[in-house]
Design a protein around this motif. Sequence first.
Motif, PDB file in Angstrom:
ATOM      1  N   PRO A 118      24.152 -27.820 -13.361  1.00 29.07           N
ATOM      2  CA  PRO A 118      23.365 -28.690 -12.755  1.00 29.07           C
ATOM      3  C   PRO A 118      22.460 -27.959 -11.827  1.00 29.07           C
ATOM      4  CG  PRO A 118      25.438 -29.946 -12.379  1.00 29.07           C
ATOM      5  CD  PRO A 118      25.536 -28.502 -13.115  1.00 29.07           C
ATOM      6  N   ARG A 119      20.934 -28.284 -11.819  1.00 32.81           N
ATOM      7  CA  ARG A 119      20.136 -27.792 -10.824  1.00 32.81           C
ATOM      8  C   ARG A 119      20.599 -27.602  -9.345  1.00 32.81           C
ATOM      9  NH1 ARG A 119      14.780 -30.894 -11.588  1.00 32.81           N
ATOM     10  NH2 ARG A 119      16.389 -32.536 -11.714  1.00 32.81           N
ATOM     11  N   LEU A 120      20.433 -26.782  -8.795  1.00 37.71           N
ATOM     12  CA  LEU A 120      20.904 -26.622  -7.284  1.00 37.71           C
ATOM     13  C   LEU A 120      20.448 -27.879  -6.454  1.00 37.71           C
ATOM     14  CD1 LEU A 120      22.553 -24.995  -5.101  1.00 37.71           C
ATOM     15  CD2 LEU A 120      20.134 -23.956  -4.664  1.00 37.71           C
ATOM     16  N   GLU A 121      19.259 -28.633  -6.857  1.00 36.75           N
ATOM     17  CA  GLU A 121      18.710 -29.885  -6.092  1.00 36.75           C
ATOM     18  C   GLU A 121      19.660 -30.895  -6.135  1.00 36.75           C
ATOM     19  OE1 GLU A 121      15.423 -28.594  -8.664  1.00 36.75           O
ATOM     20  OE2 GLU A 121      16.874 -26.885  -7.811  1.00 36.75           O
ATOM     21  N   GLU A 122      20.483 -30.820  -7.416  1.00 37.42           N
ATOM     22  CA  GLU A 122      21.188 -31.937  -7.923  1.00 37.42           C
ATOM     23  C   GLU A 122      22.659 -31.816  -6.920  1.00 37.42           C
ATOM     24  OE1 GLU A 122      21.499 -32.978 -11.918  1.00 37.42           O
ATOM     25  OE2 GLU A 122      20.486 -31.093 -12.242  1.00 37.42           O
ATOM     26  N   TYR A 148      26.297 -20.656  -7.378  1.00 38.82           N
ATOM     27  CA  TYR A 148      24.818 -20.750  -7.001  1.00 38.82           C
ATOM     28  C   TYR A 148      24.683 -19.403  -6.349  1.00 38.82           C
ATOM     29  CZ  TYR A 148      24.512 -25.210  -9.106  1.00 38.82           C
ATOM     30  OH  TYR A 148      24.843 -26.327  -9.974  1.00 38.82           O
TER      31      TYR A 148
END
Length: 495
Positions: free
Chosen positions: A105-109, A426
């Motif tokens: 998933p994207r870090l923003e998620e 990440y």
Amino acid sequence: MSRIISPEEVAKHNQKSDIWVIIHGKVYDLTQFLPDHPGGQKIIMKYAGKDATKAFEPIHPPDIVDRFLAPEVCMGSIDLEKLSHVKIEETEEDKQIRLAREKMPRLEEMYNSFDFETVARSVLKSDAWAYYSSGSDDEITMRENHSAFHRIWFRPRVMVNVKDVDTSTEMLGSRTSLPLYITATALGKLGHPEGEVVLTKACKTRDIIQMIPTLASCSFDEIVNAAGPNQAQWLQLYVNSNRQVSEKFVRHAESRGMKGLFITVDAPQLGHREKDMRQKYSQEDPDEISRNSTEVVRDQGAARAISNFIDPSLCWDDIAWFKSITNMPILIKGVQTAQDAVLAAKYGCKGIVLSNHGGRQLDFAPSAIEILAEVMDALKRENLDKGFEVYIDGGIRRGSDIFKAIALGAKGVGIGRPFLYAMSSYGVEGVEKLLDLFQSEFEMVMRFMGVTKISDITADMVDIRNIKDHFVANPIDYLSQTSYERMQPRGGSKL
């Protein structure tokens, strides 16, 4: 001038009676060292005549060979040009991890600490996950460390001006943006190529204190060199049976500006970490096991390989010796009773960390948050609480957990595993993101509780009547449970 050795020549030395390996571009003759390797002979034999750097680096700091082996074991330097042409086959596990990283998933998620744990399980190698996530025996204490916070309830106040909230505080004389430090955890390079330096960089940008572990993958100086000019760091110490080694390390740490010495006292021997043990055992050659079944020892995995030096004779009388070799404030890490908290104060320590080693030592040891209130009461009865700083670690996964610890008397909290998982998934940005999440959650709870600064947080803001009731029904913590057990993530691939 160093002799240049070809990979073909190294490959010829692949027997127990004559074994060479390549580490960081140098060729070493490990024939004599093989029987004494703390991690066992199997892992060295696996890389006999080959490049062992990839396996070596996550477990050992880069200078360990030069520090502990005689100079003559270095046979020369590998021909890097020829080594670059040696084909390394991608294993099935490597392929699975590569694909998992592509689907992260994207870090923003990432919305909480459990999200990082779930992702980390899919992108870490099996031995890394086994080491990071393991607890002792049935892992009851490891899970209790977190679930104990569920038995503490808030008493929120309203109609308070909470427009401006200050989460900063002072710990051991150093200012920090949160009452939180990244606690000492071993083998950072199992999760990220840069290891503990990743944590250092994130602490620098977010003004957080880092506790440097004795058993780091990076060297101590690498970690300190990565810090900012005014960045506060503490040293966690496993006491070596050879006290001269510990003295040299402590004096060097003080010269490099460490602001506190945290002596770990809950590891006179290692806990029974079966997940880590099984992973180590599963790497053995099945054919050799069947041939030598009476000789096989199921050792304790990565943990045993790096910790044989720890002194089991450490006792209270040794505090005087530590005070004689350093001016750093001395704190005892691993206190699990009010009696020992009082003793630590009486022996002149600056503070303690209530900790059961993340549930990795004695199963059914109490969680730190459970005993915090009684420890503070005992210190007050003896008039030992003034200027004596109490920290806790283990199971802290939310900003609300931090608030509960502060309300019950802790100066701050140590958090370990969640930052390893954020780092593994990440890198620096992941650790920074997790710190931001803790900051946001803690600030939110402060507003809901009607406080604007740390000193406003008091014990009457929490209800701990059920803190000792281990077997009351608790709401199911799905986020924790699904991180701990196997689940179906996005895309349907198994974690």
